[in-house]
Design a protein around this motif. Structure first.
Motif, PDB file in Angstrom:
ATOM      1  N   GLU A  97      -5.609   2.377   6.332  1.00  0.00           N
ATOM      2  CA  GLU A  97      -4.248   2.639   5.601  1.00  0.00           C
ATOM      3  C   GLU A  97      -4.513   3.211   4.326  1.00  0.00           C
ATOM      4  N   LEU A  98      -5.325   2.861   3.534  1.00  0.00           N
ATOM      5  CA  LEU A  98      -5.587   2.933   2.133  1.00  0.00           C
ATOM      6  C   LEU A  98      -6.820   3.896   2.010  1.00  0.00           C
ATOM      7  N   PHE A 106      -8.986   9.739  11.561  1.00  0.00           N
ATOM      8  CA  PHE A 106      -8.331   8.831  12.992  1.00  0.00           C
ATOM      9  C   PHE A 106      -6.646   8.783  12.464  1.00  0.00           C
ATOM     10  N   PRO A 107      -6.060   9.872  12.667  1.00  0.00           N
ATOM     11  CA  PRO A 107      -4.774   9.799  12.241  1.00  0.00           C
ATOM     12  C   PRO A 107      -4.063   8.996  13.193  1.00  0.00           C
ATOM     13  N   ALA A 108      -4.318   8.672  14.207  1.00  0.00           N
ATOM     14  CA  ALA A 108      -3.559   7.981  15.144  1.00  0.00           C
ATOM     15  C   ALA A 108      -3.457   6.646  14.896  1.00  0.00           C
ATOM     16  N   MET A 109      -4.459   6.005  13.980  1.00  0.00           N
ATOM     17  CA  MET A 109      -4.172   4.680  13.573  1.00  0.00           C
ATOM     18  C   MET A 109      -3.099   4.356  12.802  1.00  0.00           C
ATOM     19  N   SER A 110      -2.524   5.464  12.055  1.00  0.00           N
ATOM     20  CA  SER A 110      -1.582   5.051  11.237  1.00  0.00           C
ATOM     21  C   SER A 110      -0.098   5.609  11.546  1.00  0.00           C
ATOM     22  N   ASP A 111      -0.172   5.900  13.086  1.00  0.00           N
ATOM     23  CA  ASP A 111       1.079   6.453  13.691  1.00  0.00           C
ATOM     24  C   ASP A 111       1.676   5.559  14.450  1.00  0.00           C
ATOM     25  N   ILE A 216       0.397  14.139   7.848  1.00  0.00           N
ATOM     26  CA  ILE A 216       0.055  12.668   7.828  1.00  0.00           C
ATOM     27  C   ILE A 216       0.932  12.213   6.491  1.00  0.00           C
ATOM     28  N   LEU A 217       1.349  10.976   6.725  1.00  0.00           N
ATOM     29  CA  LEU A 217       2.435  10.272   5.569  1.00  0.00           C
ATOM     30  C   LEU A 217       1.395   9.379   5.000  1.00  0.00           C
ATOM     31  N   LEU A 218       1.094   9.674   3.656  1.00  0.00           N
ATOM     32  CA  LEU A 218       0.315   8.794   2.820  1.00  0.00           C
ATOM     33  C   LEU A 218       1.213   7.749   2.096  1.00  0.00           C
ATOM     34  N   SER A 219       0.879   6.468   2.357  1.00  0.00           N
ATOM     35  CA  SER A 219       1.593   5.577   1.700  1.00  0.00           C
ATOM     36  C   SER A 219       1.360   5.330  -0.180  1.00  0.00           C
ATOM     37  N   ASP A 220       2.326   5.094  -0.794  1.00  0.00           N
ATOM     38  CA  ASP A 220       2.248   4.785  -2.135  1.00  0.00           C
ATOM     39  C   ASP A 220       0.784   4.220  -2.612  1.00  0.00           C
ATOM     40  N   ASP A 221       0.320   3.373  -1.977  1.00  0.00           N
ATOM     41  CA  ASP A 221      -0.850   2.291  -2.131  1.00  0.00           C
ATOM     42  C   ASP A 221      -1.943   3.348  -1.713  1.00  0.00           C
ATOM     43  N   ALA A 222      -1.906   4.184  -0.879  1.00  0.00           N
ATOM     44  CA  ALA A 222      -3.029   5.035  -0.626  1.00  0.00           C
ATOM     45  C   ALA A 222      -2.889   6.103  -1.498  1.00  0.00           C
ATOM     46  N   VAL A 223      -1.836   6.736  -1.827  1.00  0.00           N
ATOM     47  CA  VAL A 223      -1.927   7.842  -3.169  1.00  0.00           C
ATOM     48  C   VAL A 223      -2.593   7.253  -4.426  1.00  0.00           C
TER      49      VAL A 223
END
Length: 283
Positions: A97-98, A106-111, A216-223
């Protein structure tokens, strides 16, 4: 062409069947291991409960004493082991996620639309909800047993979702979208490269965000994590100029130089020069 004209399809079908069989075998082995671990931990719980009841009966024979009937029947080390496994799985998931590089690979892991990922997220919510507050918490055998099963399901769900995401990679995207992901991966290397200039890193970071927009949607924490990596580069301008003040310190200690042409001000530096009219009157 008759059906036997497609005899060559037997070979790829055999490969697919072999892969499915291996995956089924791995899942069955994993379920068996989890079942054995569950049985072992339940046996430990039962032993702890019997020991607690035995101590209570011995105390009753000795005489009236105060017995804590709310005490947990689960040994602390058992809950600590469950907490450790629970936290380890969560840490492995947060790594996807981060870490933007893993998100792109591996985009499917966050989908959450992927069935296996959705099942993993449900198992995570269940395990988090059943987790006791601490290893010293007063919990019953039923609560520990439910938490034990939830952590086991959580671990299996993560393993299955991770394996599927690594198999899929970017196959769920179109060809133009895959090219955008590939460009984002290359630009990301520049954005976190400490040998690059800050301007180059900033430009690469902005282009990474543009390439991933809508994919891919990046979470605030990942950003936030990515921005810290981008900023961890060359020292900024204020930091580079920080050693300058010591060099300027000797100049601040030098006495003020006063022109000798004005003897009145030389004798009294604080006295201001008289206006021209006073000079004429003194004369």
């Amino acid at each position: 062409m008759e059906w036997w004209g497609y005899w060559w399809l037997i070979f790829p079908l055999m490969g697919v069947a072999g892969a499915v069989a291996k995956r089924w075998e791995w899942a069955a082995r994993r379920r068996h291991e989890r079942r054995l671990e569950t049985m072992k931990m339940k046996a430990q719980l039962k032993t702890a409960e019997i020991e607690a009841r035995s101590l209570t009966q011995q105390a009753k024979r000795k005489g009236p004493t105060i017995v804590d009937t709310t005490a947990s029947v689960a040994p602390n080390h058992l809950l600590e082991r469950l907490f450790s496994e629970h936290d380890e799985i969560t840490a492995r998931w947060l790594d996807y996620e981060l870490d933007v590089a893993k998100l792109i690979a591996f985009p499917a892991m966050s989908d959450g639309r992927q069935p296996l990922v959705a099942a993993f997220l449900r198992a995570k919510r269940t395990a988090d909800a059943l987790r006791p507050d601490s290893a010293d918490a007063n919990v019953s055998e039923k609560q520990v047993s439910e938490y034990l099963d939830a952590v086991g399901a959580y671990a299996v769900a993560f393993e299955v979702a991770e394996k599927d995401a690594r198999r899929l990679r970017d196959s769920t995207f179109t060809e133009p979208e895959r090219k955008r992901l590939e460009r984002a991966q290359q630009l990301l290397k520049v954005a976190v490269d400490e040998s690059a200039t800050q301007a180059e890193r900033n430009v690469a970071y902005k282009r990474v965000r543009d390439e991933l927009d809508g994919l891919i949607l990046l979470s605030d924490d990942a950003v936030e994590v990515l921005e810290k990596q981008v900023a961890r580069a060359l020292p900024s301008a204020p930091d580079a100029a920080a050693p300058a003040p010591p060099a300027a310190e000797p100049r601040s200690q030098e006495p003020e130089r006063i022109p000798v042409a004005d003897p009145l001000r030389a004798a009294n530096p604080r006295r201001s020069s008289p206006p021209p009219q006073q000079h004429r009157e003194d004369a």
